[in-house]
Scaffold this motif. Structure first.
Motif, PDB file in Angstrom:
ATOM      1  N   GLN A  39       0.846  -1.180   0.000  1.00 51.70           N
ATOM      2  CA  GLN A  39       0.000   0.000   0.000  1.00 51.70           C
ATOM      3  C   GLN A  39       0.889   1.239   0.000  1.00 51.70           C
ATOM      4  OE1 GLN A  39      -3.027  -0.009   3.042  1.00 51.70           O
ATOM      5  NE2 GLN A  39      -4.210   1.560   1.982  1.00 51.70           N
ATOM      6  N   PRO A  41       1.528   5.476  -0.527  1.00 51.16           N
ATOM      7  CA  PRO A  41       0.873   6.678   0.015  1.00 51.16           C
ATOM      8  C   PRO A  41      -0.330   7.082  -0.827  1.00 51.16           C
ATOM      9  CG  PRO A  41       3.255   6.970  -0.114  1.00 51.16           C
ATOM     10  CD  PRO A  41       2.946   5.695  -0.845  1.00 51.16           C
ATOM     11  N   GLY A  42      -1.480   7.182  -0.186  1.00 61.05           N
ATOM     12  CA  GLY A  42      -2.684   7.605  -0.875  1.00 61.05           C
ATOM     13  C   GLY A  42      -3.264   6.593  -1.828  1.00 61.05           C
ATOM     14  N   LYS A  43      -2.783   5.364  -1.737  1.00 62.26           N
ATOM     15  CA  LYS A  43      -3.262   4.325  -2.659  1.00 62.26           C
ATOM     16  C   LYS A  43      -3.955   3.206  -1.914  1.00 62.26           C
ATOM     17  CE  LYS A  43       0.450   5.076  -6.016  1.00 62.26           C
ATOM     18  NZ  LYS A  43       1.560   4.431  -6.761  1.00 62.26           N
ATOM     19  N   GLU A  44      -4.702   2.411  -2.665  1.00 65.78           N
ATOM     20  CA  GLU A  44      -5.323   1.235  -2.070  1.00 65.78           C
ATOM     21  C   GLU A  44      -4.290   0.104  -1.967  1.00 65.78           C
ATOM     22  OE1 GLU A  44      -9.938   1.857  -3.590  1.00 65.78           O
ATOM     23  OE2 GLU A  44      -8.793   0.106  -4.199  1.00 65.78           O
TER      24      GLU A  44
END
Length: 125
Positions: A39, A41-44
């Motif tokens: 995972q 940063p800012g991602k699923e």
């Protein structure tokens, strides 16, 4: 109580290598498929790779194919993720996961019942 503990993360330059480990306890390790997810940063959370119970079958996300290798040592209750030719886009928290169900389901978060706490991998450019 099932426990999965990842280790081996760190900071590496682009093009470098790291080997992650996932040590399992509280389960019959050889009865579990193991997956690695990450995972950024800012991602699923996304699928990276998986290995079947006996280690004969492995699968990889296209983004890591040819660079990452998953393996397992059932005698040591440990799965390894060898990561070579690392890229800045590989930067993420890496999680290992375990489940007893059939290997046919491996790429979804819901395919795994147990998760580790994650280890940070940072690749600098």
């Amino acid at each position: 109580q099932v426990q999965l503990v990842e280790s081996g993360g760190g900071l590496v330059q682009a093009g470098g290598s790291l080997r992650l480990s996932c040590a399992a306890s509280g389960l019959t390790f050889s009865s579990y498929k193991i997956g690695w997810f990450r995972q950024g940063p800012g991602k699923e959370r996304e699928f990276v790779t998986a290995i079947s119970r006996g280690g004969k079958r492995t699968d990889y996300a296209d983004s890591v194919k040819g660079r990452f290798t998953i393996s397992r040592d059932n005698a040591k209750n440990t799965v390894y993720l060898q990561m070579n030719s690392l890229k800045p886009e590989d930067t993420a928290i890496y999680y290992c996961a375990a489940d007893q169900r059939y290997y046919s389901g491996i790429q979804r978060v819901n395919d795994y019942a147990y998760w580790g706490q994650g280890t940070q991998v940072t690749v600098s450019s």
